[in-house]
Design an enzyme around this catalytic site. Sequence first.
Site: not given
Length: 440
Positions: A101, A104, A232, A268, A271, A309, A339
């Site tokens: 990101h 980040d 996403e 993901e 998710h 995660d 991730d």
Amino acid sequence: MQAYFDQLDRVRYEGPQSTNPLAFRHYNPDELVLGKRMEDHLRFAACYWHTFCWNGADMFGVGAFNRPWQQPGEALELAKRKADVAFEFLHKLNVPFYCFHDVDVSPEGASLKEYKNNFAQMVDVLAAKQEQSGVKLLWGTANCFTNPRYGAGAATNPDPEVFSWAATQVVTAMNATHKLGGENYVLWGGREGYETLLNTDLRQEREQIGRFMQMVVEHKHKMGFQGTLLIEPKPQEPTKHQYDYDVATVYGFLKQFGLEKEIKVNIEANHATLAGHSFHHEIATAIALGIFGSVDANRGDAQLGWDTDQFPISVEENALVMYEILKAGGFTTGGLNFDAKVRRQSTDKYDLFYGHIGAMDTMALSLKIAARMVEDGELDKRVAKRYAGWNGELGQQILKGQLSLGELAQYAEQHNLAPVHQSGHQELLENLVNRYLFDK
């Protein structure tokens, strides 16, 4: 500059018999699988945010990791120190890609001007690191959910000025991704949803985010970005309900705004769990709808209702995922981004390597098993046999629109149809998959 991970040269493949925790047992980058290098099949990436930004804080405790670049100091200098460690890690782990990101890698600053200036400086730093290391950018994205201004969302915010600020971040992050040779750009709507319907205009917010995505596509073409745009999906957290709930929901959204040819999905595993689906389901659905793009490889906890995660460790789960991906022709611009984060109690800096090594071995072994499934072809044969009737005259007439509903009813009566159910053989197929998984 002194190495941060000074007790490790580089993680290398040592084979299944190795007991070295800092070596690969199954991931051999140059091993050929179905005629293609394993590295090129898997396209591994490590993420910046969990690996280098998270300090170990959670809802009930402060940061636990004490990373040198997370101490008080001048923000840009700390960001450069973080980049030094990040690329040392990426090189020693032997991954070809990374993801980030905007905030980040760069301090956000107190204004848009500071944000853009800081980011521009760090993009130059990252470009030099990429050139030096050979590590490439799988995808970039903008964090339009952490800052309090995004409390009610970014593209779905009731304030058009917040919408505009988000647009600035996305344009800047897209430009940075393009400059760094990124192969994809990801859009994750962390707060694009609602907490309560009492203060929410669903139609208004849907129109806003639809227009936002159209503008993203327009900017992509204007700037000449050749990579893939990815949404996403996630059903909830941090909001009660998010508009990109799952793959099927995203596809409906894309169709509504004429974007189904322009945007694909980054799926993901965790998710999928939160949406009540298997990881396998979401991958297969995206492939069936023609919007499969990339993967965030991790795992959740079916007994917990939030995004844990964790690193993927289930070959049983991921062999079927890789089977679907191989059958679809494999990744193009996408890859397997981890991730995932170490647990808060995992305070040894080498725990970062243990987590990634185990995940990479898991996906490598899953790939090899999936390749055996593809080569054997038994599952495909059984599925083809199950649907064989649709290749016959009646099936083709139905699919090609040559029979109306009334004509089909008349056909059934004239031919005295009395179809008998044929077994789906689920148990047999599950045993077959177990043979691939567990038989040597």
